[in-house]
Motif scaffolding. Structure first.
Motif, PDB file in Angstrom:
ATOM      1  N   ASP A 791      48.018 -54.784 -79.892  1.00  0.00           N
ATOM      2  CA  ASP A 791      48.462 -56.091 -79.909  1.00  0.00           C
ATOM      3  C   ASP A 791      46.755 -56.381 -80.516  1.00  0.00           C
ATOM      4  O   ASP A 791      47.102 -57.850 -80.968  1.00  0.00           O
ATOM      5  N   ALA A 792      46.056 -56.065 -81.182  1.00  0.00           N
ATOM      6  CA  ALA A 792      45.578 -56.190 -82.474  1.00  0.00           C
ATOM      7  C   ALA A 792      45.997 -56.545 -83.546  1.00  0.00           C
ATOM      8  O   ALA A 792      45.652 -57.386 -84.237  1.00  0.00           O
ATOM      9  N   ARG A 793      47.402 -55.951 -84.054  1.00  0.00           N
ATOM     10  CA  ARG A 793      48.125 -55.975 -85.015  1.00  0.00           C
ATOM     11  C   ARG A 793      48.573 -57.843 -84.524  1.00  0.00           C
ATOM     12  O   ARG A 793      48.317 -58.720 -85.599  1.00  0.00           O
ATOM     13  N   TRP A 794      49.058 -58.356 -83.816  1.00  0.00           N
ATOM     14  CA  TRP A 794      49.405 -59.685 -83.656  1.00  0.00           C
ATOM     15  C   TRP A 794      48.418 -60.263 -83.502  1.00  0.00           C
ATOM     16  O   TRP A 794      48.498 -61.812 -83.530  1.00  0.00           O
ATOM     17  N   GLU A 795      47.260 -59.655 -82.783  1.00  0.00           N
ATOM     18  CA  GLU A 795      45.914 -60.732 -82.437  1.00  0.00           C
ATOM     19  C   GLU A 795      45.742 -61.175 -84.165  1.00  0.00           C
ATOM     20  O   GLU A 795      45.637 -62.098 -84.094  1.00  0.00           O
TER      21      GLU A 795
END
Length: 930
Positions: A791-795
């Motif tokens: 999720d952090a990667r895509w955020e």
């Protein structure tokens, strides 16, 4: 309008009125924008000349007549506009201080006094009525008046009066446009004219300061709200015990002596008076029948409303009381390169423009009975004296102690009064009339019980508190409902203003402690050093002793079993240290003393000691094997960016096998990272995004929706989220939340401790999450960590781009300085005229360089080290200091933000104190003449 003061209404018919208010507010803002555009010279011809823009700038050279002076006063300013005042009497000194601060900051002073008095509507119109009503209910100005009339010393009152006379001398004969550009703008929509300053205007500011540093009231509300969805064990896991073994308290030895009944730094805990069992230590868990939660389940809806009501109050020191912290430490001369103590302080407050602090020196040309001061440091514009700094003999610093000085009480009320021990007692009532610019006056009735004002009267929801409450566990008949009262030590008159002047005059540790005894609210950690080489610490404040309970949950107000004892903890029982053997003292909002060794209770809600322990470790690493600490070392420590939670999590994150190439690419950023959060660090950016998503997955989606998010986007009120769906969706995207009511952890060091205690329990229920269209459910810690990394990667891809080589922490973690009135709302042109930034910052939450961000709302900087100082005790002219912004409150003045770039880079300015040093640094001299 002032920050965080937009009121909302859900009453029938409010929608139309709300629309009308918004249209009226928009029209006023458009006019203000045009005026500021003219004043700033950015368009619309030459209607306003450059000379008009500069009309409000302070005169800094030549001479000015100031009525009431006994002799000339010299105002010497350096190249940053910082003034040093020289006078022959106390009255002249403080009269000049009032004049000079009004020159630079009167708009700020005027708005501040209207806020503390609940009179913002007189300046900004009907939008501020609800805020004013709540502040009138609290009665800050009323208590300040009582302090001035009945409590403060005659000497203090003379100083306050002289200060007020100086302010008024500056105002005399000046129109609003001659005082500040904001008045020129306001004058096109409002006939408001600033009135004379009074001594009580200065005293009331201490109440606002105390409000923002009030302790655990939000935690008290949140714990109660959690009971709607969580059991006692779960709540306890979210409020873990303070980790005394890992994070040392401020005071590491000493106890209350059984012989003298006073605190003795040399006493052994085993010999302590009433250790661990004294009155007021509390035995409740916060969820049982010893609290209101045990008698009514209907309380939660009303407490959620109270939480929203509290958020309407302007947050002068920090974002609605959250994240308020500070660092201070002092090192003995035996461990310094100067052979004298070094003292550092950096209070963590809201990033405001202008800064909350105003640097100044107050010097008597000759110390005598008629002129007693030779001091310099950080002052509050609108209040005489120096708050943090040094005089010719001692230096001192402050951090927030965090004592629990507020309690909420559920009251059984009727039209006749409130129930107490089976009898109905009449309310104490008063009427308050709120004057509204461009609108009708509003009169409110304030009702008080023996536990304080009914804060629930200021909320439509709270007026019906307890209607759904079952009659259980001894609850009284609730036919006419409940109300919520606030009991708070600051609502009693006190001597804190006396303490300011006593600190400024203190000569040694004895007189320092005598001054601290009068510093009743807000309760602060005071550190000390003197020219003779001594260092010390004192915990002051009016701290209540509870009859029952531990202050972690609201209490029943209808029985004398609860409440407070008549007298607070005696000052001579409060912890202190003097020249401890270890040779240094660190205060950074950690526990003051191990509660196993000390009674009665100070609070159950300390900061968890992440920053304080890091500072302890940095000092110890420097002095081991005979090392010495320099002024430069102290300065470097203030800028330490280390992330303690990264040191805990990253080794585990790197063990997880990630198959997704994009996520694996981001995971590699953490390899070899040293956990420092520099502005150009891609690893810091990615880790903090992972941390935020860990919190959201593990806790946020499981907390009651009543726990509304607390962050920068939490300035958004229900009224702002009640518009079209596309606007609400925009709000959700900007805040990074699932929906406008989701509850998210703020990510502070309490959450560090929560996760630390769960790390070894791979299968704990907190790690288990439901699946969604994109991800499978998580059953354990590592599965949740893997999803958080994804999720952090895509955020960050959405925020910073697909190419991770362009990522850095500073692009996410930005500081924008906002003028706290007209710069917080309105069209972009208005904000560009008054606001400054953004700056890309390093540091982070719970780092020593505490550029705080709230994980609930994003990565934007929401509190900062509002100033930094390193005092070279005894060799005062080698001390250093910096302010967040600058000396001036005038938006286009050269000293508006001339210290900010240096502050961002961790630089400090030279701090002249001695007569010769001040003379060398002086660029402008103004003489005030009788």
């Amino acid at each position: 309008m002032p920050a965080n003061t937009t009121a909302s209404s859900d009453a029938p018919g409010a929608a139309g009125a709300k629309t009308g208010r918004k249209k009226g507010r928009r029209a006023r803002l458009i006019v203000i924008v045009l005026v500021l555009a003219l004043v700033a010279g950015i368009g619309y011809g030459a209607f306003w000349s450059v000379s008009t823009v500069r009309a409000s700038y302070p005169q800094t050279t030549g001479s000015v007549k100031l009525d009431g002076l006994d002799a000339n006063v010299d105002v010497k300013r350096d190249s940053y506009g910082i003034p040093q005042l020289y006078a022959d009497t106390d009255a002249d000194l403080f009269r000049a201080q009032g004049y000079v601060q009004a020159q630079d900051r009167f708009w700020e002073m005027d708005v501040r006094r209207h806020m503390t008095a609940g009179r913002l509507s007189e300046m900004f119109g009907s939008d501020q009525v609800e805020t004013d009503a709540f502040l009138r209910t609290l009665g800050w100005r009323k208590v300040a008046q009582e302090e001035y009339d009945k409590v403060l010393s005659e000497e203090t009152k003379k100083n306050l009066q002289a200060y007020a006379e100086g302010v008024n001398a500056y105002l005399k004969g000046r129109d609003g446009k001659d005082i500040s550009v904001e008045y020129a703008a306001l004058g096109f929509t409002n006939d408001y004219k600033p009135s004379e300053w009074t001594p009580v205007d200065s005293v009331a500011w201490l109440k606002a300061m105390a409000w923002d540093l009030r302790g655990n009231m939000q935690d008290e509300i949140d714990r109660s709200l959690m009971t709607s969805r969580l059991d006692a064990k779960q709540i306890k896991s979210l409020y873990p015990e303070y980790p005394y073994k890992e994070h040392r308290p401020i005071v590491e030895q000493g106890a209350v002596s059984p012989v003298t009944g006073k605190y003795d730094p040399e006493a052994k805990p085993s010999d302590a008076l009433g250790t661990g069992t004294g009155t007021g230590t509390g035995t409740g868990t916060g969820t049982g029948t010893g609290t209101v939660q045990g008698v009514t389940e209907g309380l939660n809806t009303q407490l959620a409303s109270l939480s929203d009501t509290l958020d309407q109050v302007p947050a002068l020191l920090g974002p609605n009381g959250n994240g308020i912290g500070s660092n201070s430490w002092v090192v003995s001369g035996k461990y310094t390169t100067t052979d004298k103590p070094l003292l550092a302080n950096d209070p963590h407050l809201a990033p405001q423009l202008p800064s909350l602090w105003y640097q100044m020196g107050l010097h008597c040309r000759e110390i005598s009975a008629k002129c007693q001061y030779d001091t310099a440091g950080y002052t509050f514009s609108g209040m005489p004296g120096v708050i943090i700094g040094h005089n010719q003999d001692i230096a001192w610093g402050f951090t927030n102690l965090g004592a629990d000085v507020t309690d909420l009480f559920l009251e059984k009320v009727s039209g006749k009064g409130y129930l107490y021990d089976g009898r109905t007692k009449p309310f104490t009532t008063r009427e308050e009339t709120i004057k509204v610019a461009g609108g009708k006056d509003r009169t409110i009735t304030v009702r008080e019980t023996n536990n304080g004002p009914l804060v629930s009267d200021r909320s439509g929801e709270l007026e019906t508190v307890g209607q759904k409450a079952p009659v259980t566990d001894g609850a009284p008949d609730r036919a006419e409902g409940y109300a919520i009262a606030l009991k708070w030590t600051a609502l009693q008159p006190g001597h804190s203003m006396d303490a300011v002047f006593e600190l400024n005059r203190a000569k040694d540790f004895t007189t320092f402690r005598k001054a601290a005894a009068h510093f009743e609210v807000p309760s602060q950690n005071l550190i000390y050093a003197d020219t003779k080489g001594n260092i010390g610490y004192q915990a002051p404040g009016t701290i209540p002793v509870r009859l029952k309970g531990d202050g972690t949950m609201p209490s029943p107000g209808w029985t004398s079993e609860y409440g407070w004892e008549k007298d607070p903890i005696p000052f001579d029982q409060l912890p202190y240290e003097y020249n401890p053997e270890r040779g240094y003292i660190v205060t950074a909002n950690q526990a003051v003393v191990d509660e196993k060794n000390y009674s009665p209770l100070l609070t159950k809600d300390w900061g968890y000691g992440t920053r304080s322990q890091r500072i302890n470790d940095l000092i110890e690493s420097k002095i081991k094997d005979g090392g010495k600490i320099s002024t430069e070392d102290m300065q470097k420590m203030q800028m330490d960016n280390n992330s303690a939670i990264a040191a805990l999590l990253v080794p585990e994150l790197l063990k997880i096998n990630i198959s997704d190439k994009s996520v694996r690419e981001a995971q590699k950023l953490l390899e070899g990272w040293d956990y420092t959060q520099e502005p150009d660090s891609a690893a810091a950016a990615y880790f903090n995004a992972v941390w935020r998503n860990v919190l959201k997955l593990a806790f946020g989606n499981k907390l009651p929706k009543e726990l509304r998010v607390k962050g920068e986007c939490l300035n958004v009120r229900r009224a702002d989220a009640s518009g079209p769906v596309d606007e609400q969706n925009k709000l959700v995207r900007e805040c990074g939340m699932r929906d406008a009511d989701s509850a998210q952890p703020d990510g502070g060091d309490r959450w560090y401790q929560v996760v630390t205690e769960l790390m070894d329990d791979q299968d704990n229920d907190w790690w288990k999450t439901a699946g969604n269209r994109r991800d499978e459910p998580t059953e354990n810690r590592d599965q949740l960590f893997a999803r958080a990394m994804k999720d952090a990667r895509w955020e960050l891809t959405a925020k910073l781009g697909k190419d991770i080589t362009t990522w850095n922490w500073g692009r996410l973690h930005q500081l924008t300085l906002k003028n706290q009135t007209l710069g917080t709302a309105g069209p972009d042109l208005l904000q560009r005229a008054l606001n400054r930034g953004p700056w890309n910052l390093g540091g982070g939450e719970a780092a020593v360089n505490a550029t705080g961000w709230n994980a609930a709302g994003g990565y934007e900087v929401v509190w900062v080290p509002s100033m930094r100082m390193v005092v070279n005790v005894g060799d005062w002219d080698k001390s250093r200091w910096i302010n967040l912004t600058g000396a001036s409150g005038h938006a286009f003045n050269a000293h508006y933000t001339d210290q900010t770039d240096k502050w961002v880079n961790g630089e400090l300015l030279g701090w002249s104190f001695g007569t010769n040093a001040v003379a060398r640094s002086t660029t402008d001299t103004l003489t005030l003449k009788p």
